[in-house]
Design an enzyme around this catalytic site. Structure first.
Site: not given
Lengths: 281, 185
Positions: B39, B104
């Site tokens: 990222h 999550k």
């Protein structure tokens, strides 16, 4: 006097790394099955089913339970009547075992050499080794791989003695609520109370080694563990934080004497993939 | 518990807007893996105005760093990692048309706002179910940042990857709603 060869330590450590990452303890499975029967949320029950199915698959296929095969943490008990033989230190022998075990068993290498420059060491070393000397001629090595997701949600507070028992309870509930879905609930709460700043955190981690379902040897703390488990489960966080009545599978406490001015309390958060395995020489 | 919705990316705005927090979804088709280090690099590319290594428009990114594949296997254990660590980067990818993220744990305010603004959705998969989820992955190929090892970007094909809509494009938040429903403190 018993002589233990460090090459043998390296071999056993490599073996522990492979096995512990693929095998969930019977105590954890029993606690998950119990939680599955009691869980009130339908989504929660489905998640617990998937977690149990994952444990069966991991065992049958010898596959890692979780892709985060953890920081290699070792609790070592070295008997006073054990003589170590071979090249280097016990810690070096353990690190050689970790490097071999993570490579041979296709486990993920999750350690970076420097916390700010962040280049992977490539073999999951160095391990964190906690060494304690004990009487007798026994050497025991407990390997407890620790995932980052739950570790990141751990907390420590230096409470005032006047905060007392209620302060400890508030700290636990608050920590579980802040963590929410992040540490992969259902969690296991490892709670250290007392000692100093750094030893309190160690106590919290050590507490996680006690089997789920076992009672604390001191009645007061056994009762407190039960009360805290009930409180934690009433937060509603539930499996994976999507709501439910199973937020934790257990609360495990370790205490130590502390300073007249202090009440340290540390919560080491453990995900449901609570892996640890011991080798004894 | 509603019925299970089947989705195949690329996702359209229309598809995304039909999803609601709590929906059970099975995803099939091509998705991309990326976590912390990848990222960081993607957002650096965006900053320099350079092209990304895959088509982001309509795509789903899965936050995962799998264990190495054993000989003869497609991928190792591959469960979701905690999503909030990608919060500083996610809005920039959503602005380019990213439609879904699988991870999550909870997301921050900036991401939740971006989901509504850009019409996108956050799915949660079962954390710690790495061995099970790897069974739903039928192919895997590293397409960028091989030097990052587990953190490299992979193009993976999935079949009936079971997820739940945690945050929808209308402000729905399953974490908040679910916890409120079962809290008895």
């Amino acid at each position: 006097m018993k002589t233990v060869d460090l090459n043998e330590v390296t071999g056993r450590v490599a073996d522990l790394c492979g096995k512990a990452n693929c095998l969930l303890g019977e105590d954890v499975i029993a606690a998950l099955e119990k939680a599955r029967r009691a869980e009130q949320s339908p989504t929660g029950r489905k998640i617990l089913d998937q977690i149990l199915e994952n444990a069966r698959l991991a065992r049958d296929k010898n596959a890692p339970l979780c892709q985060d095969t953890g920081f290699a943490v070792f609790f070592v008990e070295l008997g006073t009547e054990v003589r170590l033989q071979g090249e280097g230190t016990l810690e070096e022998a353990i690190n050689r075992g970790v490097a071999r075990g993570y490579k041979e068993n296709f486990l993920r290498k999750s350690i970076v050499r420097d916390p700010l420059n962040r280049v992977n060491t490539g073999d999951n070393t160095p391990a964190v080794v906690h060494l304690t000397q004990v009487p007798g001629d026994r050497l025991s090595l407990t390997f407890a791989p620790k995932g980052g997701g739950s570790e990141n949600m751990s907390r420590l507070a230096m409470l005032k003695p006047a905060d007392g028992l209620e302060g400890v309870k508030r700290f636990v509930i608050e920590t579980v609520q802040i963590a929410g879905a992040n540490p992969c609930p259902p969690i296991i709460v490892g709670l250290g109370i007392g000692a100093t700043f750094e030893k309190c955190a160690w106590l919290a981690k050590k507490a996680l080694l006690r089997p789920l379902g076992s009672r604390h040897p001191v009645a007061f703390y056994a009762d407190l563990e039960e009360e805290l488990l009930d409180l934690v489960n009433r937060t509603g966080v539930g499996p994976q934080g999507l709501g439910g009545t199973t937020t934790a599978l257990g609360v495990l406490i370790e205490t130590h004497p502390c300073h007249i001015a202090s009440l340290p309390v540390a919560l080491n958060m453990q995900c449901h993939s609570a892996r640890h395995l011991t080798a004894v020489f | 518990m509603s019925q299970i919705i089947s989705l195949t990316p690329p996702l359209s705005d229309k598809t995304v807007l039909e999803l609601r927090a709590g929906d059970q979804v099975n995803i099939s088709g091509v998705i991309y893996t990326a976590r912390d280090a990848a990222h960081k690099r993607l957002v650096e590319l965006i900053g320099k105005g350079e092209p990304l290594p895959f088509e982001v428009r309509g795509a789903i990114i899965y936050y995962v760093g799998p264990t190495p594949a054993r000989p003869g296997e497609v991928i190792g254990s591959a469960g979701p990692t905690t999503s909030y660590r990608m919060d500083p980067y996610a809005p920039k990818l959503l602005a380019l048309g990213l439609k879904g993220m699988i991870g999550k744990g909870n997301r921050g305010k900036e991401v939740l706002e971006a989901l509504q603004r850009e019409k996108a959705v956050y799915f949660t998969a079962v954390g710690g179910a790495g061995a099970l989820i790897s069974e739903w992955i039928t192919s895997s190929e590293v397409i960028a940042y091989e030097d990052l090892g587990a953190e490299a970007i992979r193009r993976i094909e999935v079949k009936d990857f079971q997820v739940v809509v945690a945050n929808d494009a209308h402000g729905g938040d399953l974490f908040k709603e679910g916890i409120e429903r079962y809290r008895s403190l």
